[in-house]
Design a protein around this motif. Sequence first.
Motif, short mmCIF file in Angstrom:
data_model
loop_
_atom_site.label_atom_id
_atom_site.label_comp_id
_atom_site.label_asym_id
_atom_site.label_seq_id
_atom_site.Cartn_x
_atom_site.Cartn_y
_atom_site.Cartn_z
N ALA A 204 0.83 24.37 67.65
CA ALA A 204 -0.40 23.51 66.87
C ALA A 204 -1.59 24.26 67.44
O ALA A 204 -2.39 24.32 66.29
CB ALA A 204 -0.16 22.05 67.34
N ASN A 205 -1.77 24.49 68.61
CA ASN A 205 -3.12 25.24 69.07
C ASN A 205 -3.15 26.49 68.29
O ASN A 205 -4.35 26.89 67.85
CB ASN A 205 -2.94 25.35 70.41
CG ASN A 205 -3.27 23.92 71.35
OD1 ASN A 205 -3.77 23.16 70.97
ND2 ASN A 205 -2.97 23.98 72.64
N ALA A 206 -2.17 27.31 68.20
CA ALA A 206 -2.25 28.67 67.49
C ALA A 206 -2.62 28.55 66.03
O ALA A 206 -3.31 29.19 65.56
CB ALA A 206 -0.99 29.48 67.71
N ALA A 207 -1.93 27.53 65.47
CA ALA A 207 -2.28 27.14 64.01
C ALA A 207 -3.93 26.90 63.81
O ALA A 207 -4.36 27.29 62.79
CB ALA A 207 -1.33 26.14 63.50
N MET A 208 -4.38 26.09 64.55
CA MET A 208 -5.70 25.71 64.44
C MET A 208 -6.85 26.62 64.99
O MET A 208 -7.85 26.76 64.26
CB MET A 208 -5.93 24.23 65.14
CG MET A 208 -5.35 23.18 64.60
SD MET A 208 -6.19 21.65 65.08
CE MET A 208 -5.71 21.48 66.81
N TYR A 209 -6.68 27.16 66.02
CA TYR A 209 -7.37 28.19 66.58
C TYR A 209 -7.27 29.51 65.98
O TYR A 209 -8.33 30.37 66.24
CB TYR A 209 -7.28 28.35 68.10
CG TYR A 209 -8.07 27.06 68.74
CD1 TYR A 209 -9.48 27.30 69.35
CD2 TYR A 209 -7.45 25.86 69.03
CE1 TYR A 209 -9.92 26.39 69.85
CE2 TYR A 209 -8.07 24.84 69.70
CZ TYR A 209 -9.25 25.08 70.29
OH TYR A 209 -9.91 23.82 70.79
N GLY A 210 -6.33 29.90 65.57
CA GLY A 210 -5.78 31.32 65.24
C GLY A 210 -6.43 31.89 63.90
O GLY A 210 -6.81 33.07 63.71
#
Length: 294
Positions: A64-70
């Motif tokens: 989820a973090n990778a999807a949002m921050y990436g």
Amino acid sequence: AKKYTSDRRDINQNRVGTGILENLFNHSEAACGDVIAMGGLDTVVDECQSQDVETLRHCASALANAAMYGGSENQELMIKRHVPHWLFPLIVHQDETIKYYACLAIAVLGANKEIEAVVQKSGSLDQVMPFLLKKNPAEFAEMSAKQSHGQSSAWLRRLLPVLSSNREEAKNLAAFHFCMEAEIKVKQGKTSLFEEIGAIEALKKVASSPNGIASKYAAQALRIIGEDVPHKLSQQVPTWTVDDVKEWVKQIGFANFSEAFVDSRVDGDLLLQLSEDMLREDIQMKNGILRRRF
């Protein structure tokens, strides 16, 4: 992190390693790119096969973090590594936290139009609404607060664009999350955070929109933090009252003409019949470019 996850038989080490990766993906687009380049995403995907709940919680949150921050470039790398496919077993897992962050990850990926079709084919996106419709934001907030005490302002700022997504699943889940965060932040005395990140206006826009589910959660979030809930418009334009038309005119950026619509008693049915000549002569919208925009 890779060292800690090198032996899948060592559960404690795997928990530490995936926990580190969860946090590493929670910084910036550049940081996400570096972590992916060093094999961090591959490690998380491999660990999605784990049977350990805590490890899988870290994996779901990391994705989820990778999807949002990436950003879009790193989201495309997530597609190349078949992340939507690996999210499916997480979304149908028995653990609520694993399900939730896996749903969030797939919803954020689905909000990217460039990869939307691929995400849709995975089948994972279809699981978001059945999960969401069974949940109560207040109850979920209580569970979430015990584990993470809510998300940071930086994390929530990254979620804001998802509120305006054309994907219903993404918009609905983002509104749900802001409603959940409102419950947590009220108890923490940190409601000013929503104003600081620009969430108030975004929530008001969604609350006044015809989208039933997202609108409900956005309105609920606003009430929880003590903000006014804007006028909500029906999806059936012909049923709009004069006041409804006035509010809609304001929402689309023509507030200085709103009283002219009221003076002419324009309701929803009449709104659909307005011609360019009527806009120019009766509403006094003299600028031709403005009329085109309208």
